[in-house]
Design a protein around this motif. Structure first.
Motif, short mmCIF file in Angstrom:
data_model
loop_
_atom_site.label_atom_id
_atom_site.label_comp_id
_atom_site.label_asym_id
_atom_site.label_seq_id
_atom_site.Cartn_x
_atom_site.Cartn_y
_atom_site.Cartn_z
N THR A 191 30.87 17.18 13.71
CA THR A 191 30.10 16.52 14.76
C THR A 191 30.19 15.02 14.55
O THR A 191 30.42 14.55 13.43
N LYS A 192 29.95 14.25 15.60
CA LYS A 192 30.05 12.80 15.48
C LYS A 192 28.96 12.24 14.58
O LYS A 192 29.09 11.13 14.05
N SER A 247 35.61 14.36 16.84
CA SER A 247 34.69 15.38 16.33
C SER A 247 35.04 16.75 16.91
O SER A 247 35.24 16.90 18.12
N LEU A 248 35.09 17.74 16.05
CA LEU A 248 35.53 19.08 16.42
C LEU A 248 34.77 19.65 17.61
O LEU A 248 35.37 20.08 18.59
N GLY A 257 41.43 24.30 28.06
CA GLY A 257 41.06 22.90 28.22
C GLY A 257 39.85 22.65 29.09
O GLY A 257 39.39 21.52 29.20
N SER A 258 39.30 23.71 29.72
CA SER A 258 38.11 23.54 30.54
C SER A 258 36.83 23.62 29.72
O SER A 258 35.74 23.35 30.23
N LYS A 259 36.95 23.99 28.45
CA LYS A 259 35.78 24.16 27.58
C LYS A 259 35.87 23.27 26.36
O LYS A 259 36.96 23.01 25.83
N ARG A 260 34.72 22.81 25.92
CA ARG A 260 34.65 22.13 24.63
C ARG A 260 34.53 23.19 23.53
O ARG A 260 34.11 24.32 23.79
N VAL A 261 34.87 22.80 22.32
CA VAL A 261 34.79 23.74 21.20
C VAL A 261 33.36 24.24 21.01
O VAL A 261 33.14 25.41 20.68
N SER A 262 32.38 23.39 21.26
CA SER A 262 30.97 23.80 21.12
C SER A 262 30.65 24.97 22.04
O SER A 262 29.90 25.89 21.65
N GLU A 263 31.22 24.99 23.23
CA GLU A 263 30.99 26.08 24.17
C GLU A 263 31.63 27.37 23.67
O GLU A 263 31.04 28.45 23.77
N GLU A 267 29.62 30.83 22.73
CA GLU A 267 29.97 32.13 23.30
C GLU A 267 30.23 33.16 22.20
O GLU A 267 29.93 34.34 22.36
N GLY A 268 30.82 32.70 21.09
CA GLY A 268 31.12 33.60 19.99
C GLY A 268 29.99 33.73 18.99
O GLY A 268 30.15 34.39 17.95
N LYS A 269 28.84 33.11 19.29
CA LYS A 269 27.66 33.14 18.42
C LYS A 269 28.04 32.72 17.00
O LYS A 269 27.76 33.42 16.02
N ALA A 270 28.70 31.57 16.93
CA ALA A 270 29.18 31.08 15.64
C ALA A 270 29.00 29.58 15.52
O ALA A 270 28.75 28.88 16.50
N SER A 271 29.13 29.09 14.30
CA SER A 271 29.14 27.66 14.02
C SER A 271 30.15 27.41 12.91
O SER A 271 30.47 28.31 12.13
N VAL A 272 30.68 26.19 12.86
CA VAL A 272 31.64 25.83 11.83
C VAL A 272 30.89 25.20 10.66
O VAL A 272 30.21 24.19 10.83
N LYS A 273 31.03 25.79 9.49
CA LYS A 273 30.37 25.26 8.30
C LYS A 273 31.17 24.10 7.72
O LYS A 273 30.62 23.06 7.37
N THR A 274 32.47 24.29 7.60
CA THR A 274 33.33 23.26 7.06
C THR A 274 34.78 23.63 7.33
O THR A 274 35.08 24.77 7.72
N PHE A 275 35.68 22.68 7.14
CA PHE A 275 37.10 22.98 7.28
C PHE A 275 37.91 22.03 6.41
O PHE A 275 37.43 20.97 6.00
N VAL A 276 39.14 22.43 6.13
CA VAL A 276 40.07 21.57 5.41
C VAL A 276 41.40 21.64 6.15
O VAL A 276 41.84 22.70 6.59
#
Length: 305
Positions: A191-192, A247-248, A257-263, A267-276
């Motif tokens: 996130t920003k 920001s992811l 491309g019509s959706k942001r990753v947050s959307e 929809e998938g009832k998920a959140s990103v904890k971290t990435f590498v």
């Protein structure tokens, strides 16, 4: 004065989309510092969307190994893409990733001292022997790992970029898709709000100079000057837009491309904890000799005498 090589001009052109002569002039003005040149070009409107990728010139591959709740990726470099495609080199890379996973080693030096599969030799010894056999220098540069209940792993088809994404919730398909998006879009933050303050201030300086220059040009053209608070809002808006792009969750999803990753995450009832995300050669500058350009320059110099 710094030596402005053709390779450096080419890299700046690739990262900014500006013309060759503009890139050369920017590098001369920045005394060869490509990051300063990019900042200056952004301020002058010559590079409105300068990429933040590092200097990517080294060859090699990203290899990975994983189990149910842990994944490792390693970057192993070589000198040429010919060797990067060599079966023996790729087998070595895959085995090193497996050693990292099996021994739970996320430190390069420690990884080199582990025993290579099927031998009594260390990873470093096998690497040294491989260098002698192939005749090209190689190195284990980076190793990274993540743990989690839903890990997405994506290695691009050319093996130059690898991503591990750890999600809370969602399913295997979603985590894979998010990892693929990260590979393609190269976010710097989830996130920003995660952006360091010094990066925000650096961007504010750039956007302030851009906005002030535009305002001065508009006033010179006879347009009415904007109030200070309006200019301040324009600057903040541009800063927000910039960090949304980096920001992811606010990036537009690569598969839709019509959706942001947050959307997509919602929809998938998920959140990103971290990435590498690792990209081969990131941050490495390697001298590139353009023999055709050298010969042309020598011919031109001879003719000028």
């Amino acid at each position: 004065m710094a030596n402005i090589t053709a390779a450096l001009v080419k890299e700046l052109r690739e990262r900014t989309g500006a013309g060759m002569m503009d890139c050369k002039k920017a590098l001369v003005a920045a005394d060869g510092d490509i990051e300063v040149a990019i900042d200056n070009m952004r301020k002058n409107g010559q590079a409105k969307a300068a990429k933040k990728a590092g200097r990517v010139t080294a060859e090699g591959v990203i290899a990975y190994a994983s189990n149910e709740n842990k994944a490792y990726i390693v970057e192993i470099n070589c000198e040429t893409d010919f060797v990067a495609k060599d079966a023996g080199f790729n087998e070595f890379c895959n085995n090193v990733a497996r050693v990292a996973l099996d021994k739970n080693v996320a430190d390069v030096e420690a990884l080199k001292n582990e025993t290579y599969p099927g031998t009594s030799d260390s990873v470093q010894t096998v690497l040294t022997n491989l260098i002698a056999k192939i005749g090209e220098n190689m190195s284990i540069r980076r190793v990274a790992s993540l743990e989690g209940s839903n890990l997405g792993i994506y290695i691009h088809s050319n093996k130059l970029i690898g991503v591990i994404a750890s999600l809370e919730g969602g399913d295997a398909q979603l985590s894979h898709d998010i990892a693929m998006h990260i590979c393609a879009s190269a976010p710097q933050y989830i996130t920003k709000e995660e952006a360091p303050q010094d990066q925000i201030e650096h961007e504010r300086q750039i956007q302030t100079e851009i906005t002030e220059k535009e305002e001065a040009e508009n006033v010179a053209a006879g347009k009415k000057a904007k109030p200070a608070n309006v200019l301040a809002n324009i600057i903040e808006g541009r800063i927000n837009k910039r960090f949304e792009e980096l920001s992811l969750v606010t990036q537009y999803f690569v598969k839709d491309g019509s959706k942001r990753v947050s959307e997509v995450l919602k929809e998938g009832k998920a959140s990103v904890k971290t990435f590498v995300r690792l990209k081969v050669g990131e941050g490495i500058e390697k001298n590139v000799v353009d023999f055709a350009a050298e010969v042309a320059a020598q011919v031109a110099a001879a003719q000028a005498k």
